[in-house]
Design a protein around this motif. Structure first.
Motif, PDB file in Angstrom:
ATOM      1  N   GLU A  34       0.666  -1.588  -0.067  1.00  8.44           N
ATOM      2  CA  GLU A  34      -0.157   0.082   0.137  1.00  8.44           C
ATOM      3  C   GLU A  34       0.767   1.629  -0.395  1.00  8.44           C
ATOM      4  O   GLU A  34       0.586   2.233  -0.933  1.00  8.44           O
ATOM      5  CB  GLU A  34      -1.090  -0.222   1.138  1.00  8.44           C
ATOM      6  CG  GLU A  34      -1.980  -1.167   1.488  1.00  8.44           C
ATOM      7  CD  GLU A  34      -2.505  -1.699   2.881  1.00  8.44           C
ATOM      8  OE1 GLU A  34      -2.312  -0.222   3.713  1.00  8.44           O
ATOM      9  OE2 GLU A  34      -3.631  -1.393   1.950  1.00  8.44           O
ATOM     10  N   THR A  35       1.850   1.327   0.620  1.00  8.10           N
ATOM     11  CA  THR A  35       2.867   2.312   0.762  1.00  8.10           C
ATOM     12  C   THR A  35       3.354   2.597   0.095  1.00  8.10           C
ATOM     13  O   THR A  35       3.595   4.121  -1.147  1.00  8.10           O
ATOM     14  CB  THR A  35       3.874   2.280   1.934  1.00  8.10           C
ATOM     15  OG1 THR A  35       2.849   2.040   3.132  1.00  8.10           O
ATOM     16  CG2 THR A  35       4.783   3.468   2.582  1.00  8.10           C
ATOM     17  N   LEU A  36       4.140   1.763  -1.181  1.00 16.50           N
ATOM     18  CA  LEU A  36       4.489   1.301  -2.970  1.00 16.50           C
ATOM     19  C   LEU A  36       3.495   2.574  -3.371  1.00 16.50           C
ATOM     20  O   LEU A  36       3.671   3.342  -4.415  1.00 16.50           O
ATOM     21  CB  LEU A  36       5.189   0.514  -2.725  1.00 16.50           C
ATOM     22  CG  LEU A  36       6.329  -0.569  -2.251  1.00 16.50           C
ATOM     23  CD1 LEU A  36       6.433  -1.588  -2.637  1.00 16.50           C
ATOM     24  CD2 LEU A  36       7.607   0.170  -2.016  1.00 16.50           C
ATOM     25  N   ASP A  37       2.066   1.211  -3.639  1.00 13.19           N
ATOM     26  CA  ASP A  37       1.011   2.425  -4.154  1.00 13.19           C
ATOM     27  C   ASP A  37       0.903   3.717  -4.093  1.00 13.19           C
ATOM     28  O   ASP A  37       0.948   4.556  -4.842  1.00 13.19           O
ATOM     29  CB  ASP A  37      -0.312   1.358  -3.962  1.00 13.19           C
ATOM     30  CG  ASP A  37      -0.132  -0.033  -4.838  1.00 13.19           C
ATOM     31  OD1 ASP A  37       1.419   0.246  -5.272  1.00 13.19           O
ATOM     32  OD2 ASP A  37      -0.429  -0.758  -4.747  1.00 13.19           O
ATOM     33  N   GLU A  41       1.613   6.924  -6.569  1.00 11.24           N
ATOM     34  CA  GLU A  41       0.658   7.417  -7.005  1.00 11.24           C
ATOM     35  C   GLU A  41       0.758   9.488  -6.934  1.00 11.24           C
ATOM     36  O   GLU A  41       0.316   9.878  -7.747  1.00 11.24           O
ATOM     37  CB  GLU A  41      -0.661   7.572  -6.220  1.00 11.24           C
ATOM     38  CG  GLU A  41      -1.376   5.808  -6.912  1.00 11.24           C
ATOM     39  CD  GLU A  41      -3.038   5.375  -6.220  1.00 11.24           C
ATOM     40  OE1 GLU A  41      -3.434   5.817  -5.357  1.00 11.24           O
ATOM     41  OE2 GLU A  41      -2.918   4.009  -6.016  1.00 11.24           O
ATOM     42  N   GLY A  42       1.563   8.768  -5.847  1.00  9.43           N
ATOM     43  CA  GLY A  42       1.682  10.403  -5.139  1.00  9.43           C
ATOM     44  C   GLY A  42       3.121  11.482  -5.581  1.00  9.43           C
ATOM     45  O   GLY A  42       3.746  12.387  -5.488  1.00  9.43           O
ATOM     46  N   ASN A  43       3.712  10.874  -6.849  1.00 15.58           N
ATOM     47  CA  ASN A  43       5.116  11.177  -7.072  1.00 15.58           C
ATOM     48  C   ASN A  43       5.907  11.610  -5.959  1.00 15.58           C
ATOM     49  O   ASN A  43       6.844  12.679  -6.506  1.00 15.58           O
ATOM     50  CB  ASN A  43       4.460  12.663  -8.358  1.00 15.58           C
ATOM     51  CG  ASN A  43       3.873  12.076  -9.585  1.00 15.58           C
ATOM     52  OD1 ASN A  43       4.319  10.966 -10.019  1.00 15.58           O
ATOM     53  ND2 ASN A  43       3.822  12.767  -9.949  1.00 15.58           N
ATOM     54  N   LEU A  44       6.076  10.626  -5.033  1.00 11.10           N
ATOM     55  CA  LEU A  44       7.101  10.702  -3.665  1.00 11.10           C
ATOM     56  C   LEU A  44       8.411  10.187  -3.937  1.00 11.10           C
ATOM     57  O   LEU A  44       8.918   9.670  -2.721  1.00 11.10           O
ATOM     58  CB  LEU A  44       6.034  10.677  -2.937  1.00 11.10           C
ATOM     59  CG  LEU A  44       4.660  11.359  -2.129  1.00 11.10           C
ATOM     60  CD1 LEU A  44       3.888  10.833  -1.570  1.00 11.10           C
ATOM     61  CD2 LEU A  44       5.540  12.742  -2.648  1.00 11.10           C
ATOM     62  N   MET A  86      17.179  12.106  -8.068  1.00 11.38           N
ATOM     63  CA  MET A  86      15.681  12.916  -7.519  1.00 11.38           C
ATOM     64  C   MET A  86      16.105  14.250  -7.998  1.00 11.38           C
ATOM     65  O   MET A  86      14.408  14.813  -8.232  1.00 11.38           O
ATOM     66  CB  MET A  86      16.306  13.442  -6.146  1.00 11.38           C
ATOM     67  CG  MET A  86      16.611  12.359  -4.164  1.00 11.38           C
ATOM     68  SD  MET A  86      17.343  12.793  -3.887  1.00 11.38           S
ATOM     69  CE  MET A  86      16.337  13.856  -3.103  1.00 11.38           C
ATOM     70  N   LEU A  87      16.583  14.728  -8.506  1.00 14.99           N
ATOM     71  CA  LEU A  87      16.364  16.423  -9.269  1.00 14.99           C
ATOM     72  C   LEU A  87      15.957  15.598 -10.173  1.00 14.99           C
ATOM     73  O   LEU A  87      14.882  16.841 -10.484  1.00 14.99           O
ATOM     74  CB  LEU A  87      17.585  17.265  -9.504  1.00 14.99           C
ATOM     75  CG  LEU A  87      17.931  18.397  -9.994  1.00 14.99           C
ATOM     76  CD1 LEU A  87      16.870  19.587  -9.148  1.00 14.99           C
ATOM     77  CD2 LEU A  87      19.222  19.047 -10.561  1.00 14.99           C
ATOM     78  N   ILE A  88      16.025  15.042 -11.500  1.00 20.14           N
ATOM     79  CA  ILE A  88      15.733  14.713 -12.572  1.00 20.14           C
ATOM     80  C   ILE A  88      14.582  13.939 -11.956  1.00 20.14           C
ATOM     81  O   ILE A  88      13.175  14.795 -13.110  1.00 20.14           O
ATOM     82  CB  ILE A  88      16.509  13.210 -13.199  1.00 20.14           C
ATOM     83  CG1 ILE A  88      18.237  14.163 -13.313  1.00 20.14           C
ATOM     84  CG2 ILE A  88      15.875  13.323 -14.061  1.00 20.14           C
ATOM     85  CD1 ILE A  88      18.386  13.175 -14.481  1.00 20.14           C
ATOM     86  N   MET A  89      14.176  13.683 -11.407  1.00 23.84           N
ATOM     87  CA  MET A  89      12.954  13.124 -10.684  1.00 23.84           C
ATOM     88  C   MET A  89      11.673  14.414 -10.847  1.00 23.84           C
ATOM     89  O   MET A  89      11.065  14.365 -11.200  1.00 23.84           O
ATOM     90  CB  MET A  89      12.682  11.891  -9.926  1.00 23.84           C
ATOM     91  CG  MET A  89      12.806  10.663  -9.569  1.00 23.84           C
ATOM     92  SD  MET A  89      12.818   9.413  -9.044  1.00 23.84           S
ATOM     93  CE  MET A  89      13.093   8.026  -9.884  1.00 23.84           C
ATOM     94  N   LYS A  90      12.405  15.619  -9.683  1.00 25.13           N
ATOM     95  CA  LYS A  90      11.459  16.114  -9.199  1.00 25.13           C
ATOM     96  C   LYS A  90      11.285  17.386 -10.575  1.00 25.13           C
ATOM     97  O   LYS A  90       9.665  17.535 -10.071  1.00 25.13           O
ATOM     98  CB  LYS A  90      12.208  17.485  -8.382  1.00 25.13           C
ATOM     99  CG  LYS A  90      12.039  18.415  -8.054  1.00 25.13           C
ATOM    100  CD  LYS A  90      12.398  18.863  -7.248  1.00 25.13           C
ATOM    101  CE  LYS A  90      11.661  20.371  -6.317  1.00 25.13           C
ATOM    102  NZ  LYS A  90      10.250  19.977  -5.703  1.00 25.13           N
TER     103      LYS A  90
END
Length: 92
Positions: A34-37, A41-44, A86-90
């Motif tokens: 659930e946490t992985l989902d 979903e939240g782009n976290l 992390m920068l690219i994912m942001k």
């Protein structure tokens, strides 16, 4: 020298994976999947990856204290790569 840097990088990746698992397992109210989902979903992913990289700090200082500078360099290199991810994912 390259072997020592590779060992440091592999230890840093392992520490990051362990940090991610500890975050998902112990600091989340929800179950593992659930946490992985929720993270997907939240782009976290970038934020959680940043928290998961905290154990690299401890690994880095252990290598410095033991005078294993090339392994510490591998940990630092891997941490910089994680920060770039992390920068690219942001921005994506």
């Amino acid at each position: 020298m390259k072997k020592e840097i590779l060992i440091g990088s592999l230890v840093a990746i392992f520490a990051t994976v362990c940090g991610f698992f500890m975050y998902v397992q112990f600091f989340s109210k929800f179950g593992f999947y659930e946490t992985l989902d929720i993270i997907k979903e939240g782009n976290l992913i970038g934020k959680v990856l940043g928290l998961a990289a905290i154990p690299n700090l401890f690994v880095f200082f252990v290598f410095i204290k033991k005078k294993q500078d090339y392994r510490a360099r591998g940990v630092l290199l891997t941490t910089v790569v994680i920060a770039l991810i992390m920068l690219i994912m942001k921005f994506i």
